[in-house]
Scaffold this active site. Structure first.
Site, PDB file in Angstrom:
ATOM      1  N   CYS A 184       0.814  -1.211   0.000  1.00  0.00           N
ATOM      2  CA  CYS A 184       0.000   0.000   0.000  1.00  0.00           C
ATOM      3  C   CYS A 184       0.846   1.259   0.000  1.00  0.00           C
ATOM      4  O   CYS A 184       0.354   2.339  -0.292  1.00  0.00           O
ATOM      5  CB  CYS A 184      -0.901   0.045   1.225  1.00  0.00           C
ATOM      6  SG  CYS A 184      -2.245  -1.111   1.125  1.00  0.00           S
ATOM      7  N   CYS A 241       5.925   7.972   3.716  1.00  0.00           N
ATOM      8  CA  CYS A 241       6.482   9.262   3.346  1.00  0.00           C
ATOM      9  C   CYS A 241       6.670  10.141   4.587  1.00  0.00           C
ATOM     10  O   CYS A 241       6.363   9.743   5.697  1.00  0.00           O
ATOM     11  CB  CYS A 241       5.580   9.941   2.331  1.00  0.00           C
ATOM     12  SG  CYS A 241       3.890  10.059   2.869  1.00  0.00           S
ATOM     13  N   CYS A 260      -2.694   9.824   5.965  1.00  0.00           N
ATOM     14  CA  CYS A 260      -1.660   9.537   6.972  1.00  0.00           C
ATOM     15  C   CYS A 260      -2.222   9.710   8.389  1.00  0.00           C
ATOM     16  O   CYS A 260      -1.927   8.925   9.283  1.00  0.00           O
ATOM     17  CB  CYS A 260      -0.452  10.441   6.783  1.00  0.00           C
ATOM     18  SG  CYS A 260       0.423  10.178   5.232  1.00  0.00           S
ATOM     19  N   ASP A 312       2.330   2.559   2.750  1.00  0.00           N
ATOM     20  CA  ASP A 312       2.652   2.987   4.108  1.00  0.00           C
ATOM     21  C   ASP A 312       2.110   2.009   5.146  1.00  0.00           C
ATOM     22  O   ASP A 312       1.135   1.308   4.924  1.00  0.00           O
ATOM     23  CB  ASP A 312       2.218   4.426   4.427  1.00  0.00           C
ATOM     24  CG  ASP A 312       0.855   4.782   3.897  1.00  0.00           C
ATOM     25  OD1 ASP A 312       0.040   3.854   3.729  1.00  0.00           O
ATOM     26  OD2 ASP A 312       0.610   5.980   3.675  1.00  0.00           O
TER      27      ASP A 312
END
Lengths: 293, 385
Positions: free
Chosen positions: A35, A61, A105, A37
């Protein structure tokens, strides 16, 4: 280049609480290498039931790393009940905001926290698993999760849902489904701007109908499949039955039936006629695909 | 160290000599080359000179050079212009690893009744171009295949492909944006019909490019209007851009040997040191058939955008095929076409050098890279302690 806040950059370059706690009271693992992350959160409680220590390990990231870092800071000193109230908005706000496309995130942070709390409450037995029906197969996002990000962040478009939990960001086959979930939750809000009724053709001859089906496949369906290395071919039309064959990546995909039902049928019904239904041509699906039709 | 620029496949510094040539064309020699007066007419001579300079680098005839607004326009003009000139043929052959300026155009053609075939590449990014023998048929209007890949630097055997394609009476176009100025090209000895190049990839200005059109190649103009570029591309010439591009081509021809010796030495030094000092790293692309300036390396278990930001802190500029770096949720289509696993594609970094880079910059980067990789691996849940 992304517009990151100074606080985000500071947490990326100097992340707090990196690592794994030995014999933790709670462990939460979400995401995967595929995916793009993933986050592993561990915490330990003190004698008063407050989070004494929290640590993370993150693949992802800069914003994924920074959100993980602030998450550990935010929950320290909180009781389990208090920590359970932390939302993805809280995490993003703590950083002074995140670019819209990176909101997922913050959602990953909240998911890891929930998974860790669940793990603690079940005495370390329960590991995080997907709950409910999977809507986005590309990124493994469930209906529950989509409902949640819509509610907690007051989302009103499919694009926003993709930014917040990635759903719909792969092949795009589930966008119709996300729209339905959105309508269910945000019904009144979305109705403020009444969606235009699909501009469907009136009475058509068979030839007109077939041409319109072909055009719809070309313009509305193929680009989404192509984005994923797949393709689609119109084999035949028998009355309201549209027979198609999937090529390339789509042909080998275990989820072909799902993509077909969701994307092809929805689009054909929207643009051609409500009565249409789709069937896959099994004979041509068995043929080895060589991109040379 | 201020800025270490290792992103020359994205864009390049304008050479000082190029800027000097361009300067007088803004406020002093600003005439229109189509004008009847001497003031404007003298500019036409400058454009003629630039055309000769470009032709010199490509070993072509100056009349075969058409100036455009850049690589993307050249690609669009080549593909759409060829198809318009042969309206009865409906098949186009390309590859899965093209730049979007070609791939998006081709995929859009599918919606207009064309059949588009995308050739595949192997794990090293090499093209199985012999597939073409079977694929070329009477219905094929155009084959468009890039000279060198922008992400991996892999160079395709374009002269052989052009020979095969044109031998079957089919038009052959190549997007040579990354190849021109980095490796020697000789169009007088090749069968290429159409070739795209871009100014800003070879130390020229942005906003100017070239479409090379071999004599006798039928192509409908993409941009209609005035008679400029012999009716092949209308619009008042971007005079400073064209003059700058001409000078950049002249310099590229002079520096071609350096590009293939000193720049290649620097690239190899950087690449070998990083692969050696960073465990679980791998090279993407065919090592033996590559541009001398490009290196694409994947670092397992970590994510490209995070690496770029760490490098950025030290002033080092590179790029990544990771999903996050692009703003999409999926990694590079080139690496995926090569079958690079998602895990490695997310952690890919491209270094692309130029003749302006120094050994000092390479050594500096070699020193900074391993701690960055180690630091991010310490954060990664996929690395065992």
């Amino acid at each position: 280049m992304w517009e990151y806040t100074d606080k985000l950059k500071e947490h990326f370059f100097n992340p707090r609480n990196v690592g794994e706690i030995e014999n933790p009271d709670g462990v939460g693992e979400v995401g995967s290498l595929a995916c793009g992350d993933a986050l592993k959160l561990t915490f330990k409680l003190d004698e008063n039931g407050r989070i004494k220590d929290a640590k993370f390990k993150t693949f992802g990231c800069a914003s994924a790393i920074a959100t993980s870092s602030v998450l550990t800071e935010m929950i320290k000193g909180k009781t389990i009940d208090e920590a359970a109230k932390v939302t993805n908005r809280d995490i993003a706000n703590y950083l002074g905001g995140l670019p819209e496309q990176k909101m997922h995130c913050s959602v990953m942070g909240r998911e890891a926290l929930e998974a860790a709390i669940e793990n603690y409450r079940t005495g370390g037995k329960k590991k995080h698993e997907l709950q409910g029906r999977v809507v986005c197969n590309c990124f493994g996002v469930t209906e529950n999760e989509i409902e949640r990000v819509i509610r907690e962040n007051n989302l009103t478009t499919v694009e926003e849902v993709t930014n917040y939990c990635k759903a719909g960001g792969g092949c795009g086959g589930c966008k119709g489904e996300i729209e339905k979930i959105m309508e269910k939750i945000q019904g009144d809000k979305i109705k403020e701007i009444p969606p235009a009724a699909p501009r469907r053709a009136g009475k058509m001859t068979n030839i007109q109908k077939i041409q319109l089906i072909q055009q719809t496949i070309n313009e509305q369906i193929r680009p989404a499949l192509r984005a994923h290395g797949g393709n689609i071919e119109l084999i035949d039309v028998e009355g309201d039955k549209v027979i198609v064959a999937f090529r390339g990546m789509c042909a080998q995909c275990m989820l072909a039936e799902y993509t077909m039902k969701d994307l092809v049928e929805a689009k054909l019904r929207e643009f051609v006629s409500h009565q249409l239904f789709v069937e896959e041509d099994k004979d041509s699906a068995k043929e080895p695909h060589n991109h040379r039709e | 160290m201020e800025t270490v620029y290792f992103d020359n496949n994205a864009t390049t510094k304008v050479a000082e000599e190029v800027l000097e040539e361009m300067k007088p064309l803004f406020c002093e020699l600003y005439g229109n080359p189509s004008s009847m007066h001497t003031f404007g007419g003298q500019i036409a001579r400058k454009i003629r000179r630039a055309r000769e300079q470009v032709a010199g680098l490509l070993a072509s005839d100056p009349t075969e050079i058409v100036f455009t607004s850049g690589g993307t326009e050249s690609d669009n003009a080549a593909i759409k212009g060829t198809l318009a000139a042969v309206p009865d043929k409906r098949k186009v052959i390309t590859t899965r690893v093209e730049h979007p300026a070609v791939l998006t155009v081709c995929r859009d053609l599918e919606n207009h009744g064309y059949t588009v075939v995308e050739l595949t590449v192997d794990k090293q990014g090499r093209l199985d171009w012999r597939q073409l023998e079977e694929l070329l048929d009477d219905d094929t209007a155009l084959v468009t295949i890039m000279y060198a890949n922008n992400e991996t630097g892999v160079v395709f055997p374009i002269d052989k492909i052009a020979e095969l394609v044109t031998g079957r009476g089919v038009i052959f176009h190549t997007d040579a944006v990354q190849a021109v100025g980095k490796i020697p090209l000789n169009l007088s000895k090749s069968n290429i019909d159409l070739l795209s190049l871009s100014g800003h990839k070879l130390h020229g200005p942005k906003g100017v490019g070239v479409l090379y059109v071999r004599k006798g190649t039928r192509i409908s103009p993409f941009m209609l209007g005035g008679h400029q570029e012999a009716g092949r591309r209308a619009g008042t010439e971007n005079v400073p851009g064209i003059v700058g591009l001409g000078k950049a081509c002249e310099l590229a021809a002079e520096n071609l040997e350096e590009e293939n010796s000193r720049v290649k030495y620097l690239r190899d030094k950087l690449e070998n040191a990083i692969l050696e000092k960073c465990p679980d790293s791998r090279l993407n692309g065919d090592k033996d058939n590559r541009l001398p300036n490009t290196s694409n390396i994947s670092f397992e278990y970590i994510e490209g955008e995070a690496i770029l930001l760490m490098l950025d802190k030290f002033g080092i500029c590179a790029s990544s095929g990771s999903a996050c770096a692009s703003g999409s949720l999926e990694p590079s289509h080139v690496l995926r076409a090569m079958g690079v696993p998602f895990t490695a594609a997310h952690g890919s970094i491209r270094f692309s050098l130029s003749r302006y880079n120094t050994e000092e910059e390479v050594d500096y980067t070699i020193e900074k890279m391993p701690p960055i990789i180690n630091r991010l691996r310490e954060l990664s849940p996929f690395v065992a302690k």
